[in-house]
Design a protein around this motif. Structure first.
Motif, PDB file in Angstrom:
ATOM      1  N   SER A   6       0.854  -1.180   0.000  1.00 50.47           N
ATOM      2  CA  SER A   6       0.000   0.000   0.000  1.00 50.47           C
ATOM      3  C   SER A   6       0.893   1.233   0.000  1.00 50.47           C
ATOM      4  CB  SER A   6      -0.934   0.001   1.210  1.00 50.47           C
ATOM      5  OG  SER A   6      -0.297   0.529   2.345  1.00 50.47           O
ATOM      6  N   SER A   7       0.341   2.351  -0.409  1.00 53.23           N
ATOM      7  CA  SER A   7       1.137   3.573  -0.514  1.00 53.23           C
ATOM      8  C   SER A   7       1.700   4.010   0.830  1.00 53.23           C
ATOM      9  CB  SER A   7       0.308   4.699  -1.136  1.00 53.23           C
ATOM     10  OG  SER A   7      -0.793   4.994  -0.306  1.00 53.23           O
ATOM     11  N   THR A   8       1.036   3.686   1.918  1.00 52.54           N
ATOM     12  CA  THR A   8       1.533   4.103   3.226  1.00 52.54           C
ATOM     13  C   THR A   8       2.619   3.176   3.752  1.00 52.54           C
ATOM     14  OG1 THR A   8      -0.261   2.917   4.315  1.00 52.54           O
ATOM     15  CG2 THR A   8      -0.616   5.264   3.858  1.00 52.54           C
ATOM     16  N   ASP A   9       2.837   2.024   3.108  1.00 53.54           N
ATOM     17  CA  ASP A   9       3.887   1.095   3.514  1.00 53.54           C
ATOM     18  C   ASP A   9       5.235   1.430   2.883  1.00 53.54           C
ATOM     19  OD1 ASP A   9       2.043  -0.345   4.959  1.00 53.54           O
ATOM     20  OD2 ASP A   9       1.745  -1.853   3.400  1.00 53.54           O
ATOM     21  N   VAL A  10       5.252   2.331   1.938  1.00 51.03           N
ATOM     22  CA  VAL A  10       6.471   2.651   1.193  1.00 51.03           C
ATOM     23  C   VAL A  10       7.072   3.948   1.718  1.00 51.03           C
ATOM     24  CG1 VAL A  10       7.394   3.189  -1.092  1.00 51.03           C
ATOM     25  CG2 VAL A  10       5.574   1.498  -0.857  1.00 51.03           C
ATOM     26  N   ASP A  11       8.357   3.893   2.047  1.00 52.02           N
ATOM     27  CA  ASP A  11       9.061   5.095   2.480  1.00 52.02           C
ATOM     28  C   ASP A  11       9.275   5.995   1.263  1.00 52.02           C
ATOM     29  OD1 ASP A  11      10.666   6.915   3.982  1.00 52.02           O
ATOM     30  OD2 ASP A  11      12.460   5.906   3.208  1.00 52.02           O
ATOM     31  N   THR A  14      12.923   6.466   0.150  1.00 58.26           N
ATOM     32  CA  THR A  14      13.441   5.302  -0.562  1.00 58.26           C
ATOM     33  C   THR A  14      12.921   5.285  -2.002  1.00 58.26           C
ATOM     34  OG1 THR A  14      13.567   4.045   1.481  1.00 58.26           O
ATOM     35  CG2 THR A  14      13.556   2.779  -0.560  1.00 58.26           C
ATOM     36  N   ALA A  15      11.652   5.618  -2.161  1.00 51.62           N
ATOM     37  CA  ALA A  15      11.067   5.656  -3.504  1.00 51.62           C
ATOM     38  C   ALA A  15      11.752   6.691  -4.381  1.00 51.62           C
ATOM     39  CB  ALA A  15       9.570   5.948  -3.408  1.00 51.62           C
ATOM     40  N   VAL A  16      12.016   7.873  -3.814  1.00 50.18           N
ATOM     41  CA  VAL A  16      12.699   8.926  -4.581  1.00 50.18           C
ATOM     42  C   VAL A  16      14.102   8.470  -4.965  1.00 50.18           C
ATOM     43  CG1 VAL A  16      13.733  11.236  -4.398  1.00 50.18           C
ATOM     44  CG2 VAL A  16      11.365  10.871  -3.712  1.00 50.18           C
ATOM     45  N   ASP A  17      14.841   7.890  -4.033  1.00 46.52           N
ATOM     46  CA  ASP A  17      16.192   7.413  -4.342  1.00 46.52           C
ATOM     47  C   ASP A  17      16.176   6.347  -5.426  1.00 46.52           C
ATOM     48  OD1 ASP A  17      17.332   9.126  -2.483  1.00 46.52           O
ATOM     49  OD2 ASP A  17      17.495   7.588  -0.916  1.00 46.52           O
ATOM     50  N   SER A  18      15.220   5.417  -5.326  1.00 49.68           N
ATOM     51  CA  SER A  18      15.112   4.345  -6.305  1.00 49.68           C
ATOM     52  C   SER A  18      14.761   4.889  -7.689  1.00 49.68           C
ATOM     53  CB  SER A  18      14.060   3.339  -5.845  1.00 49.68           C
ATOM     54  OG  SER A  18      13.930   2.294  -6.756  1.00 49.68           O
ATOM     55  N   LEU A  19      13.805   5.804  -7.726  1.00 46.92           N
ATOM     56  CA  LEU A  19      13.410   6.399  -9.005  1.00 46.92           C
ATOM     57  C   LEU A  19      14.544   7.215  -9.601  1.00 46.92           C
ATOM     58  CD1 LEU A  19      11.318   6.907 -11.176  1.00 46.92           C
ATOM     59  CD2 LEU A  19      10.364   8.734  -9.739  1.00 46.92           C
ATOM     60  N   LEU A  30      15.123  14.423 -13.484  1.00 49.96           N
ATOM     61  CA  LEU A  30      13.966  15.213 -13.093  1.00 49.96           C
ATOM     62  C   LEU A  30      14.458  16.145 -11.977  1.00 49.96           C
ATOM     63  CD1 LEU A  30      11.070  12.567 -12.939  1.00 49.96           C
ATOM     64  CD2 LEU A  30      11.763  14.023 -14.841  1.00 49.96           C
ATOM     65  N   PRO A  31      14.776  17.388 -12.300  1.00 44.85           N
ATOM     66  CA  PRO A  31      15.414  18.280 -11.333  1.00 44.85           C
ATOM     67  C   PRO A  31      14.597  18.514 -10.070  1.00 44.85           C
ATOM     68  CG  PRO A  31      15.403  19.272 -13.522  1.00 44.85           C
ATOM     69  CD  PRO A  31      14.578  18.029 -13.593  1.00 44.85           C
ATOM     70  N   SER A  32      13.295  18.445 -10.152  1.00 42.98           N
ATOM     71  CA  SER A  32      12.448  18.735  -9.001  1.00 42.98           C
ATOM     72  C   SER A  32      12.007  17.485  -8.248  1.00 42.98           C
ATOM     73  CB  SER A  32      11.204  19.510  -9.450  1.00 42.98           C
ATOM     74  OG  SER A  32      11.579  20.710 -10.083  1.00 42.98           O
ATOM     75  N   LEU A  33      12.520  16.322  -8.605  1.00 45.01           N
ATOM     76  CA  LEU A  33      12.132  15.078  -7.957  1.00 45.01           C
ATOM     77  C   LEU A  33      12.446  15.156  -6.470  1.00 45.01           C
ATOM     78  CD1 LEU A  33      11.188  12.113  -8.171  1.00 45.01           C
ATOM     79  CD2 LEU A  33      13.553  11.511  -8.688  1.00 45.01           C
ATOM     80  N   ALA A  34      11.417  14.983  -5.633  1.00 38.33           N
ATOM     81  CA  ALA A  34      11.596  15.100  -4.188  1.00 38.33           C
ATOM     82  C   ALA A  34      10.407  14.508  -3.454  1.00 38.33           C
ATOM     83  CB  ALA A  34      11.739  16.570  -3.802  1.00 38.33           C
ATOM     84  N   VAL A  35      10.594  14.315  -2.162  1.00 40.80           N
ATOM     85  CA  VAL A  35       9.481  13.924  -1.303  1.00 40.80           C
ATOM     86  C   VAL A  35       8.634  15.162  -1.052  1.00 40.80           C
ATOM     87  CG1 VAL A  35       8.865  13.118   1.009  1.00 40.80           C
ATOM     88  CG2 VAL A  35      10.781  12.065  -0.209  1.00 40.80           C
ATOM     89  N   ASP A  36       7.326  14.997  -1.120  1.00 33.76           N
ATOM     90  CA  ASP A  36       6.408  16.099  -0.848  1.00 33.76           C
ATOM     91  C   ASP A  36       6.289  16.262   0.665  1.00 33.76           C
ATOM     92  OD1 ASP A  36       4.355  17.910  -0.585  1.00 33.76           O
ATOM     93  OD2 ASP A  36       2.886  16.751  -1.691  1.00 33.76           O
ATOM     94  N   ALA A  37       6.984  17.247   1.203  1.00 29.02           N
ATOM     95  CA  ALA A  37       7.017  17.465   2.650  1.00 29.02           C
ATOM     96  C   ALA A  37       5.700  18.008   3.196  1.00 29.02           C
ATOM     97  CB  ALA A  37       8.150  18.425   2.996  1.00 29.02           C
ATOM     98  N   ALA A  38       4.835  18.513   2.345  1.00 28.67           N
ATOM     99  CA  ALA A  38       3.577  19.108   2.799  1.00 28.67           C
ATOM    100  C   ALA A  38       2.552  18.066   3.239  1.00 28.67           C
ATOM    101  CB  ALA A  38       2.983  19.978   1.700  1.00 28.67           C
ATOM    102  N   SER A  39       2.732  16.825   2.823  1.00 33.82           N
ATOM    103  CA  SER A  39       1.751  15.778   3.137  1.00 33.82           C
ATOM    104  C   SER A  39       2.445  14.503   3.605  1.00 33.82           C
ATOM    105  CB  SER A  39       0.902  15.477   1.913  1.00 33.82           C
ATOM    106  OG  SER A  39       0.305  16.638   1.408  1.00 33.82           O
ATOM    107  N   PRO A  40       3.147  14.545   4.737  1.00 36.79           N
ATOM    108  CA  PRO A  40       3.930  13.373   5.150  1.00 36.79           C
ATOM    109  C   PRO A  40       3.104  12.111   5.374  1.00 36.79           C
ATOM    110  CG  PRO A  40       3.841  14.998   6.906  1.00 36.79           C
ATOM    111  CD  PRO A  40       3.224  15.627   5.693  1.00 36.79           C
TER     112      PRO A  40
END
Length: 68
Positions: A6-11, A14-19, A30-40
Motif C-alpha cells: 500500500s502507498s503508506t507502507d512505502v518510504d 526510498t522511492a525517490v532514491d530508487s526512481l 527530473l530536477p524537481s524530484l523530491a518527497v512532498d514534505a507538505a503531506s507526510p
C-alpha cells in the motif's frame, strides 16, 4: 508486474532514491524530484516539472520497458 504494497507502507525517501537511480540509468534527470514534505502522512513523491524533450525521453523509456 503487480505491486502489493500500500502507498503508506512505502518510504517516500526510498522511492525517490530508487526512481532517481533508475532515471539516471536511462540518462534522464527530473530536477524537481523530491518527497512532498507538505503531506507526510500520504507519502507523496513530487515528480516536478520537466521540459518537453525530457518528457518525451521518459515516455520512450517507459514504452520500451512496457514492450519488454
Amino acid at each position: 508486474m503487480a505491486n502489493t504494497q500500500s502507498s503508506t507502507d512505502v518510504d517516500p525517501f526510498t522511492a525517490v532514491d530508487s526512481l532517481r537511480t533508475a532515471l539516471d540509468g536511462a540518462g534522464i534527470v527530473l530536477p524537481s524530484l523530491a518527497v512532498d514534505a507538505a503531506s507526510p502522512s500520504l507519502a507523496l513523491v513530487d515528480l516536478g516539472r520537466v521540459r518537453a524533450d525530457v518528457a518525451l525521453r521518459l515516455a520512450a523509456v517507459l514504452q520500451r520497458g512496457a514492450a519488454a
